[in-house]
Design a protein around this motif. Sequence first.
Motif, PDB file in Angstrom:
ATOM      1  N   GLY A  75      59.875  29.250  72.688  1.00  0.00           N
ATOM      2  CA  GLY A  75      61.244  28.750  72.834  1.00  0.00           C
ATOM      3  C   GLY A  75      61.516  28.009  74.132  1.00  0.00           C
ATOM      4  N   THR A  89      61.237  24.797  74.879  1.00  0.00           N
ATOM      5  CA  THR A  89      62.017  23.583  74.635  1.00  0.00           C
ATOM      6  C   THR A  89      63.470  23.920  74.313  1.00  0.00           C
ATOM      7  OG1 THR A  89      60.114  22.286  73.888  1.00  0.00           O
ATOM      8  CG2 THR A  89      62.281  21.583  73.109  1.00  0.00           C
ATOM      9  N   ASN A  90      63.685  24.982  73.557  1.00  0.00           N
ATOM     10  CA  ASN A  90      65.051  25.386  73.208  1.00  0.00           C
ATOM     11  C   ASN A  90      65.871  25.738  74.444  1.00  0.00           C
ATOM     12  OD1 ASN A  90      64.590  25.001  70.503  1.00  0.00           O
ATOM     13  ND2 ASN A  90      64.072  27.142  70.093  1.00  0.00           N
ATOM     14  N   LYS A 148      67.020  22.496  75.932  1.00  0.00           N
ATOM     15  CA  LYS A 148      68.063  21.908  75.087  1.00  0.00           C
ATOM     16  C   LYS A 148      69.376  22.684  75.209  1.00  0.00           C
ATOM     17  CE  LYS A 148      65.045  19.670  71.710  1.00  0.00           C
ATOM     18  NZ  LYS A 148      64.608  19.588  70.297  1.00  0.00           N
ATOM     19  N   ALA A 149      69.278  24.005  75.395  1.00  0.00           N
ATOM     20  CA  ALA A 149      70.492  24.809  75.583  1.00  0.00           C
ATOM     21  C   ALA A 149      71.177  24.452  76.891  1.00  0.00           C
ATOM     22  CB  ALA A 149      70.142  26.301  75.551  1.00  0.00           C
ATOM     23  N   THR A 172      64.347  34.353  72.172  1.00  0.00           N
ATOM     24  CA  THR A 172      63.601  33.890  73.332  1.00  0.00           C
ATOM     25  C   THR A 172      64.076  34.631  74.575  1.00  0.00           C
ATOM     26  OG1 THR A 172      63.223  31.687  72.423  1.00  0.00           O
ATOM     27  CG2 THR A 172      63.118  31.901  74.809  1.00  0.00           C
TER      28      THR A 172
END
Length: 338
Positions: A10, A12-13, A16-17, A305
């Motif tokens: 996670g 990349t997430n 992005k968050a 994550t």
Amino acid sequence: TAFIGRNGAGKTNILKAIKFATKCLVDSQLSNDEINFNISITFSVGGVIYEYEIIGYTFLGFSEEMNFLEDGVRKILFSRNKKSLNIFNVDKELVIEGNSLSSFVIRALFPENLVSDILKHIFKFMNSIRYMDFLDNSKPSSVISRENLQRWIMLNRNGDLNEDVIFKILQMYFHDKDLFGELSSLLGGNGLGLLSHIGIENLGNDFYVVYFYSSEGDEFVFNNLSFGTRRVVHLLTSMLYDKASVALIEQPEDGIHPGLLQKIIQLLRDYANPNQFILTSHSPYVLNRLKPEEIRMVDMKEGKTRVRALDAKEIEIANDFIENEGALSEFIDSIEEL
């Protein structure tokens, strides 16, 4: 700071968050498809620590709250529950229709209010956060007119597509020769040694081409550079031109030789103050240029994550390991295997 973890953890997430949270403090409203989320972010602007949380509900709107810490005490700057908005030092409750975001509403309705003044500083900080994934494989035109450059300046200025790289280089060339020279130097023999220099050719009638020259004297347009070289040019151009408060960089190692990669990580470190660079990486060459306290371990458990820094004992052991046994990447591998 580097997020380290296995594929699918996670990383990349997380980036992005962070970018989505900044969007909520910069944009005027959410789109209708941005629902069912819960994001909380803590950040510092001007030495003050802020906490911002936004929760989206399917078909029911969203709630927001921003706090700041003063002498260790948490104080509410604004709080919103669906349509109802309460603002620090504003007596009456406001009603907000639609998907308008609270920060935008406060800045628009109360431009002289103390809260609005604080939010303007936060807006400036958040608006200069850049998410750099360098996944754009488009091939921009090699020939750019001054007219198109002026149009780009008015409409964009801070894009991250390959086309934007060319516009940024031209803008530096015309309006900040020192910055243009710095970019050319960083890429050249006195820097990374990747190229000789950058040149601009005037084709007449205000049409221009950006050329990249190799140490052997060969000239290339951006599209004809190797994948790794385009990534480096993209990264350094964005670093110098955007002056991002925070740069979120996806896997800088992709397409880049390990020896060059280590130079780039050191270059990012040199430019990190007062800016912040946050990386995701799988590369031991990246890890081995970092300090243990700059590592953030990322893993996935029960579909969630999780992120953590190394604790004080782990940092002590890591430093001892680096001094007496091996590289930081090897120590991180041993932690991940536990």
